[in-house]
Write a protein that holds these residues in place. Structure first.
Motif, PDB file in Angstrom:
ATOM      1  N   GLY A   5      42.347 -31.097   4.091  1.00 55.42           N
ATOM      2  CA  GLY A   5      42.679 -32.519   4.053  1.00 55.42           C
ATOM      3  C   GLY A   5      41.825 -33.365   4.959  1.00 55.42           C
ATOM      4  O   GLY A   5      42.179 -34.513   5.255  1.00 55.42           O
ATOM      5  N   THR A   6      40.650 -32.836   5.396  1.00 61.25           N
ATOM      6  CA  THR A   6      39.781 -33.592   6.302  1.00 61.25           C
ATOM      7  C   THR A   6      38.594 -34.223   5.574  1.00 61.25           C
ATOM      8  O   THR A   6      37.708 -34.775   6.217  1.00 61.25           O
ATOM      9  CB  THR A   6      39.270 -32.698   7.441  1.00 61.25           C
ATOM     10  N   SER A   7      38.564 -34.131   4.256  1.00 62.51           N
ATOM     11  CA  SER A   7      37.543 -34.811   3.460  1.00 62.51           C
ATOM     12  C   SER A   7      38.207 -35.431   2.245  1.00 62.51           C
ATOM     13  O   SER A   7      39.045 -34.796   1.589  1.00 62.51           O
ATOM     14  CB  SER A   7      36.449 -33.832   3.021  1.00 62.51           C
ATOM     15  N   LEU A   8      37.839 -36.672   1.938  1.00 61.34           N
ATOM     16  CA  LEU A   8      38.415 -37.372   0.790  1.00 61.34           C
ATOM     17  C   LEU A   8      38.080 -36.644  -0.509  1.00 61.34           C
ATOM     18  O   LEU A   8      38.934 -36.486  -1.401  1.00 61.34           O
ATOM     19  CB  LEU A   8      37.878 -38.806   0.733  1.00 61.34           C
ATOM     20  N   ILE A   9      36.833 -36.210  -0.635  1.00 61.71           N
ATOM     21  CA  ILE A   9      36.351 -35.491  -1.802  1.00 61.71           C
ATOM     22  C   ILE A   9      35.492 -34.328  -1.310  1.00 61.71           C
ATOM     23  O   ILE A   9      35.148 -34.262  -0.131  1.00 61.71           O
ATOM     24  CB  ILE A   9      35.523 -36.395  -2.739  1.00 61.71           C
ATOM     25  N   ALA A  10      35.129 -33.432  -2.224  1.00 59.94           N
ATOM     26  CA  ALA A  10      34.251 -32.314  -1.875  1.00 59.94           C
ATOM     27  C   ALA A  10      33.007 -32.385  -2.753  1.00 59.94           C
ATOM     28  O   ALA A  10      32.978 -31.817  -3.848  1.00 59.94           O
ATOM     29  CB  ALA A  10      34.966 -30.979  -2.061  1.00 59.94           C
ATOM     30  N   PRO A  11      31.959 -33.097  -2.309  1.00 62.98           N
ATOM     31  CA  PRO A  11      30.726 -33.173  -3.099  1.00 62.98           C
ATOM     32  C   PRO A  11      29.876 -31.923  -2.888  1.00 62.98           C
ATOM     33  O   PRO A  11      29.578 -31.542  -1.760  1.00 62.98           O
ATOM     34  CB  PRO A  11      30.031 -34.418  -2.531  1.00 62.98           C
ATOM     35  N   MET A  12      29.493 -31.288  -3.985  1.00 67.03           N
ATOM     36  CA  MET A  12      28.789 -30.012  -3.912  1.00 67.03           C
ATOM     37  C   MET A  12      27.581 -30.008  -4.843  1.00 67.03           C
ATOM     38  O   MET A  12      27.635 -30.565  -5.942  1.00 67.03           O
ATOM     39  CB  MET A  12      29.727 -28.855  -4.282  1.00 67.03           C
ATOM     40  N   GLY A  13      26.514 -29.352  -4.405  1.00 59.74           N
ATOM     41  CA  GLY A  13      25.322 -29.216  -5.228  1.00 59.74           C
ATOM     42  C   GLY A  13      25.374 -27.989  -6.111  1.00 59.74           C
ATOM     43  O   GLY A  13      24.358 -27.598  -6.681  1.00 59.74           O
ATOM     44  N   ARG A  14      26.501 -27.387  -6.249  1.00 61.08           N
ATOM     45  CA  ARG A  14      26.714 -26.201  -7.081  1.00 61.08           C
ATOM     46  C   ARG A  14      28.160 -26.184  -7.525  1.00 61.08           C
ATOM     47  O   ARG A  14      28.962 -27.030  -7.123  1.00 61.08           O
ATOM     48  CB  ARG A  14      26.396 -24.918  -6.290  1.00 61.08           C
ATOM     49  N   GLU A  15      28.486 -25.208  -8.363  1.00 58.15           N
ATOM     50  CA  GLU A  15      29.888 -24.991  -8.714  1.00 58.15           C
ATOM     51  C   GLU A  15      30.608 -24.353  -7.531  1.00 58.15           C
ATOM     52  O   GLU A  15      30.012 -23.613  -6.742  1.00 58.15           O
ATOM     53  CB  GLU A  15      29.980 -24.049  -9.922  1.00 58.15           C
ATOM     54  N   ALA A  16      31.871 -24.643  -7.404  1.00 62.67           N
ATOM     55  CA  ALA A  16      32.684 -23.948  -6.399  1.00 62.67           C
ATOM     56  C   ALA A  16      32.766 -22.487  -6.775  1.00 62.67           C
ATOM     57  O   ALA A  16      32.990 -22.140  -7.938  1.00 62.67           O
ATOM     58  CB  ALA A  16      34.079 -24.560  -6.332  1.00 62.67           C
ATOM     59  N   TRP A  17      32.542 -21.614  -5.814  1.00 60.51           N
ATOM     60  CA  TRP A  17      32.651 -20.187  -6.065  1.00 60.51           C
ATOM     61  C   TRP A  17      34.123 -19.802  -6.107  1.00 60.51           C
ATOM     62  O   TRP A  17      34.997 -20.544  -5.630  1.00 60.51           O
ATOM     63  CB  TRP A  17      31.898 -19.414  -4.992  1.00 60.51           C
ATOM     64  N   GLN A  18      34.392 -18.634  -6.654  1.00 56.24           N
ATOM     65  CA  GLN A  18      35.793 -18.224  -6.851  1.00 56.24           C
ATOM     66  C   GLN A  18      36.549 -18.153  -5.531  1.00 56.24           C
ATOM     67  O   GLN A  18      37.731 -18.507  -5.466  1.00 56.24           O
ATOM     68  CB  GLN A  18      35.852 -16.878  -7.574  1.00 56.24           C
ATOM     69  N   ASN A  19      35.864 -17.708  -4.466  1.00 56.25           N
ATOM     70  CA  ASN A  19      36.572 -17.641  -3.180  1.00 56.25           C
ATOM     71  C   ASN A  19      36.892 -19.038  -2.649  1.00 56.25           C
ATOM     72  O   ASN A  19      37.878 -19.231  -1.940  1.00 56.25           O
ATOM     73  CB  ASN A  19      35.781 -16.815  -2.151  1.00 56.25           C
ATOM     74  N   ASP A  20      36.039 -20.059  -2.992  1.00 54.27           N
ATOM     75  CA  ASP A  20      36.356 -21.450  -2.639  1.00 54.27           C
ATOM     76  C   ASP A  20      37.653 -21.885  -3.314  1.00 54.27           C
ATOM     77  O   ASP A  20      38.541 -22.479  -2.690  1.00 54.27           O
ATOM     78  CB  ASP A  20      35.235 -22.400  -3.093  1.00 54.27           C
TER      79      ASP A  20
END
Length: 341
Positions: free
Chosen positions: A86-101
């Motif tokens: 809850g410490t970031s409004l959004i999660a901007p990523m240059g890849r897909e979230a990995w399964q462990n994410d």
């Protein structure tokens, strides 16, 4: 193995306070979440956005002058933990979230994060920037291209149509001898890129028994360059990292469709193994009313997918990471997803 449990709110506050005390850390003050005491909204995410995202937020500020942001762009691996905490409004990523994410987020929240695609991640092949994930063959290989069905049958085990193990099973193969084996190279199935590729591009099928795991993209391409019978699936490659003995193989989504490369042209959306600048959001399911996400996140997503937001992305397309705006079909899909939040 030990059974890990989510931290209690009190323990989570203590952990965030400890993180905030680290040199260079910019986590929100304990207990305040992504909104600081002065109303500033925190965004934690990918270091591939250090030039693009500030430009977008500056333009957004002219539309919404009362909304202010702070950014901490040190890597995609920081994005999902911050969203989970809850410490970031959004999660901007240059890849897909990995399964462990995704599993870690679900452990905390009880549901999966929602993914919104914002732009295509890079283009190529090109000598002055990153080439996106692609399939490579030896430069001497005359095969003109593959369909995604053929890709799955080569790299995975148990795909519809049966495994493709020999070059003679493909039209335009480098050897007329049907017994010439295809040597398959790729990333390790260790929860990172290789696993994400297998789950999203190979329909979750297990890798072929012929699949040879390599430690890095450079190692994969070195193997392909040295082996005329090789094919490899490699991650993003920096300018100059691809050896002269390999080439990117054109692909098509299905039989009868044209073979394309992930080039910066009007067909970028046709590249069947596209990766994206993704934004993950916390959209809590609401019985009978869809889902609920922070209104500030929804407003920012609308701007990112607006004509103005996409034009800003286009202006940054020649940078090292080279994000490209979405085509009309993908853009319509993502806009509809945002409106449903």
């Amino acid at each position: 193995m030990p059974a890990y449990k989510p931290l209690s709110p009190e323990k989570l506050d203590e952990a965030l306070q400890a993180l905030s005390a680290l040199p260079g850390a910019t986590y929100a003050e304990a207990g305040s979440g992504y909104r600081a005491k002065d109303g500033t909204l925190a965004i934690v995410g990918s270091d591939t956005l250090t030039e693009l995202l500030p430009d977008i937020l500056q333009a957004y500020a002219r539309r919404a002058p009362d909304v202010r942001f702070t950014t901490d762009l040190r890597g995609s691996s920081t994005a999902m933990p911050a969203l989970s905490a809850g410490t970031s409004l959004i999660a901007p990523m240059g890849r897909e979230a990995w399964q462990n994410d995704i599993d870690a987020f679900r452990q905390v929240k009880g549901y999966a994060p929602t993914r919104i695609r914002i732009a295509y991640a890079s283009h190529g092949p090109r000598p002055d920037g990153k080439t996106p994930p692609a399939i490579y063959v030896n430069a001497s290989n005359p095969v003109s291209g593959l369909t995604m069905e053929q890709v799955r049958r080569i790299f995975a085990a148990g795909a519809d149509g049966g495994d493709i193990a020999d070059w003679g099973q493909l039209q335009g193969a480098p050897h007329s001898d049907r017994s010439a084996p295809i040597h398959v190279y790729g990333a390790r199935d260790d929860g990172g890129f290789g696993t994400a590729m297998r789950l999203s591009k190979l329909d979750g099928l297990p890798f072929s028994a012929r699949y040879r795991s390599m430690a890095s993209g450079k190692a994969i391409l070195a193997a392909v360059a040295a082996d005329p019978l090789a094919i490899g699936y490699a991650t993003w490659m920096d300018a100059g990292d691809a050896p002269a003995g390999v080439r990117v193989l054109p692909l098509s989504k299905r039989q009868g469709s044209p073979y394309v490369l992930p080039a910066a042209d009007g067909h970028r959306g046709e590249w069947p193994i596209s990766y994206f600048f993704n934004v993950y959001v916390d959209a809590r399911p609401e019985p009978g009313s869809g889902s609920r996400t922070a209104p500030e996140a929804k407003a920012l997503l609308r701007f990112l997918l607006s004509d103005q937001g996409q034009s800003i992305i286009a202006r940054h397309s020649r940078e090292e990471n080279g994000y490209l705006p979405l085509d009309s079909a993908n853009l319509a899909e993502e806009r509809a997803k945002v409106e449903a939040l």
